[in-house]
Design an enzyme around this catalytic site. Structure first.
Site, short mmCIF file in Angstrom:
data_model
loop_
_atom_site.label_atom_id
_atom_site.label_comp_id
_atom_site.label_asym_id
_atom_site.label_seq_id
_atom_site.Cartn_x
_atom_site.Cartn_y
_atom_site.Cartn_z
N HIS A 66 41.66 44.31 20.50
CA HIS A 66 42.12 44.81 21.79
C HIS A 66 43.61 44.59 22.04
CE1 HIS A 66 42.56 44.80 26.24
NE2 HIS A 66 41.72 45.80 26.17
N GLU B 101 34.53 37.80 25.91
CA GLU B 101 35.35 38.97 26.22
C GLU B 101 36.86 38.67 26.20
OE1 GLU B 101 33.96 41.93 29.04
OE2 GLU B 101 32.32 40.57 29.57
N HIS C 66 40.66 39.30 25.94
CA HIS C 66 41.52 40.47 26.15
C HIS C 66 42.97 40.12 25.82
CE1 HIS C 66 38.61 43.35 27.56
NE2 HIS C 66 38.10 42.46 28.38
N GLU D 167 37.74 37.40 29.81
CA GLU D 167 37.37 38.08 31.04
C GLU D 167 36.21 37.39 31.75
OE1 GLU D 167 36.42 42.59 32.65
OE2 GLU D 167 36.98 42.30 30.56
#
Length: 293
Positions: free
Chosen positions: A227, A267, A269, A284
Site C-alpha cells: 500500500h 491493516e 497503511h 488502521e
C-alpha cells in the site's frame, strides 16, 4: 537483513482509523485519523494529542510543508488542510469533486496533490493559491505523489496502470506498467535517484528511473496488497503490506525481506522513517507499529 524487532503502540480505537503518518518538523509523529476526521500528534514521550478536523473530511495523507507546518489531504470535503506544530488549523478549498489523496512538497516550494476523482494533479501554494492540471486519462484514479530527483513531481495512476511525471509547468508524461492490473498506489523518491512504487493489484514493487526505465520485483506473497512506501537513507525502501499484515523492506538491488506484525489483520497503511532510523507504520485498527531494524 535480519528480522526487525516490532512493537505495537495502542493509540486509538479502530473507529478512529490511523492512516497516513509522517515525521513533523518538531520531530514528532503526525498522522491522520481517517474515520474520526482528525489529525494526531505523538511525541517522543508517547504523548498523544488529537485535533478534530471535520466529521466528513476523511483526512488521508499528511506531509511536512516548506513553511514548517503539516499539510494533509481531506478527501471527503475537497480541501487541503494545514496544521501548525502547536495545533492551529486552516484549510484551502479545492475545485469540487477533486477527491485529494496523496500530497507532497514539490521542488518549487508549493504542495502538490493527487486529485483522485478529477483526473488531475494539483498544486497549492503556502498562501493558498490552487492550480489543477488535467491528466490525459479518464478514470485514472491519481493516487499518490512524490517529488522526484529531476525537479518534477511523480505520481501513480491506480486505475490507468501507469506512473506519471509532471513538470512544474504542468507538462505530463505517462509510463505504462509492464504488468497488467498492477494498480500502483504508494510512490517515493529513493536515495538511488529513482522512484519506487508499490503495485497493490499485482503484489509487486516497482522502480522507475527519471528517463522512464521500469523494473518490477515480485513480493514473496503476491496477495500481500502493498500500500505505502517510504525511502530510507541507505538506498532501500520500507513498505506496508495491507493484505499480508506485514512491513517489508527492499534493498537497492531488489532483495526483499518482510516482517510479520504481531496483531492479525492490523491493516497497515502509512509508513515513515524516523530520524533515528527506526520505522513507524499506521495501523488502521488503532495502533502504531514501531520497527527497529
Amino acid at each position: 537483513m535480519a528480522l526487525a524487532k516490532i512493537r505495537e503502540v495502542p493509540l486509538t480505537g479502530a473507529d478512529a482509523g490511523p492512516y497516513g503518518i509522517t515525521v513533523g518538523p518538531d520531530g514528532a509523529l503526525w498522522l491522520t485519523l481517517v474515520h474520526a476526521g482528525a489529525v494526531a500528534r505523538v511525541g517522543a514521550d508517547g504523548d498523544l494529542r488529537t485535533w478534530p478536523v471535520a466529521a466528513d473530511s476523511r483526512p488521508l495523507i499528511v506531509t511536512p510543508g516548506p513553511d514548517g507546518a503539516l499539510w494533509f489531504t481531506r478527501s471527503g470535503d475537497d480541501r487541503i488542510g494545514r496544521i501548525t506544530t502547536d495545533g492551529e488549523q486552516s484549510a484551502v478549498a479545492l475545485p469540487p469533486g477533486s477527491g485529494p489523496c496523496g500530497i507532497a512538497a514539490g521542488p518549487d516550494g508549493a504542495l502538490w496533490y493527487a486529485a483522485m476523482t478529477a483526473d488531475a494533479i494539483g498544486r497549492v501554494t503556502t498562501d493558498g493559491e490552487v492550480t489543477q492540471f488535467p491528466l490525459p486519462v479518464s478514470g485514472g484514479f491519481a493516487s499518490m505523489v512524490a517529488a522526484g530527483p529531476d525537479e518534477a513531481v511523480w505520481f501513480t495512476l491506480n486505475r490507468a496502470n501507469a506512473v506519471g511525471r509532471m513538470g512544474t509547468d504542468g507538462a505530463v508524461a505517462l509510463h505504462q506498467l509492464p504488468t497488467e492490473g498492477a494498480a500502483p498506489v504508494g510512490i517515493t523518491a529513493g536515495a538511488d535517484g529513482a522512484l519506487w512504487f508499490v503495485e497493490i493489484g499485482a503484489g509487486q514493487l516497482g522502480r522507475i528511473t527519471p528517463d522512464g526505465r521500469i523494473d518490477e520485483y515480485p513480493l514473496p506473497d503476491r496477495a500481500a496488497r502493498p500500500h505505502a512506501i517510504v525511502a530510507d537513507p541507505a538506498g532501500g525502501c520500507w513498505f506496508t503490506e495491507w493484505g499480508g499484515n506485514r512491513i517489508g523492506h527492499v534493498a537497492p538491488d531488489g532483495t526483499i525481506v518482510t516482517h510479520d506484525l504481531p496483531t492479525p489483520a492490523a491493516e497497515p497503511h502509512g509508513i515513515t522513517v524516523a530520524p533515528d532510523g527506526t520505522v513507524w507504520a499506521a495501523l488502521e485498527t488503532g495502533a502504531l507499529a514501531h520497527l527497529t531494524p
